[in-house]
Write a protein that holds these residues in place. Structure first.
Motif: not given
Length: 323
Positions: A133-147, A160-164, A259-266
């Motif tokens: 809604r334009g209240a923030l210009n950008a944000a860093m969030v976990p990928g599961v939240a965006l999905d 874009t992915v910042i880091v896994r 083998g625990s996997g990772s979390s995408e930070m977008l």
């Protein structure tokens, strides 16, 4: 469903291009998604706006009446956005999930050609909604939240992915397992756990990893809704918790899990409100800041530099010997 500005934009782009497939390409949406949205818009206005032909789509009689009104709405909105952007061009608003280190604001202010940087800590879902809604210009969030955000899918937020980030084990100081280089999931079942509530973004990641334990239902001492609350329980109650390394505090010990996997930070933003130069500076700055923060986390920075293949997004900010 109420007709909103984004719906007017969809209709006007389809009308201008005369093709749903071309409009989907320009709007960066799957054609099936655009078709479904058009159907919802047509239900809202009470009839078809377009009819398909062999060469594309043309307006119906209803479309001939409504499309010019929708196009005018888009034009007026663009004028409002331009005026608002001119008024607030010197302020960049950045959101972050869980918590926002004070030094992040300083890093953004030093890198971005803006007069002021405002930062805000809020839940991942709220951050995505605020960007939409334009209240923030950008944000860093976990990928599961965006999905999980239907609105983000409709608006096709740039990302874009910042880091896994790997998933590690947090233990109290002096615990016998803290001396291990890497743990296997078979070694985790006997611990007393702090886990995350169902509405916390980390819950599905944690649930998936717990399913791989030899004993998938170990004792749970407490359920928390913040990483730092989990770390307090680890420190004070001789408990264990899963976490990303940047979710830990300095008074606990972190141990990698095999083998625990990772979390995408977008990093997410609306491409129509953030200029390309700002986008490039923002992505580079956040990645560089992430590396600077990782240096302060015991064991984590050495892990990153020893396993560069797991951190490909950081290759331009990692030391050359590790790239």
């Amino acid at each position: 469903m109420d007709v909103e500005l984004r719906h007017a934009k969809i209709v006007t782009v389809i009308d201008r291009l005369g093709s749903i497939s071309k409009a989907a390409l320009q709007l960066s949406l799957p054609q099936s998604s655009l078709t479904a949205q058009l159907r919802r818009i047509e239900r809202a206005v009470g009839g078809d706006l377009f009819v398909r032909t062999r060469v594309g789509v043309v307006p119906t009689a209803l479309g001939d009446r409504l499309i010019p009104m929708l196009a005018d709405l888009v034009q007026q909105a663009d004028l409002v956005i331009a005026e608002a952007a001119a008024h607030s061009a010197d302020v960049f608003r950045f959101g972050n999930a869980e918590w926002t280190p004070p030094s992040l604001r300083s890093a953004l202010k030093a890198a971005l050609p803006v007069g002021e940087v405002q930062t805000e800590t809020l839940s991942p879902a709220a951050a995505v909604e605020a960007v939409c809604r334009g209240a923030l210009n950008a944000a860093m969030v976990p990928g599961v939240a965006l999905d999980a955000s239907a609105e983000a899918a409709e608006l096709s937020l740039a990302r874009t992915v910042i880091v896994r980030e790997p998933i590690w084990l947090a233990l109290p100081q002096g615990h016998p397992l803290t001396g291990r280089l890497v743990l296997g999931t078979s070694q985790l079942g006997s611990l007393n756990w702090v886990r995350y509530t169902r509405d916390h973004w980390f819950h599905p990641i944690e649930k998936h990893l717990f399913a791989t334990f030899d004993h998938p239902d170990p004792e749970v001492l407490h359920y928390v809704d913040r990483h730092h609350e989990a770390m307090n329980w680890v420190r004070d109650a001789d408990a264990a918790a899963l976490t990303t390394p940047t979710g830990a505090t300095r008074d606990v010990c972190l141990v990698p899990i095999s083998g625990s996997g990772s979390s995408e930070m977008l990093l997410v933003w609306r491409s129509d409100t953030v200029p390309r130069d700002i986008q490039r500076r923002l992505v580079h700055t956040v990645r560089r800041y992430y590396c600077e923060y990782a240096r302060t986390i015991p064991r984590y920075w050495s892990w990153i530099t020893e396993h560069p293949e797991e951190f490909t997004e950081l290759r331009n900010v990692l030391p050359r010997r590790a790239a």
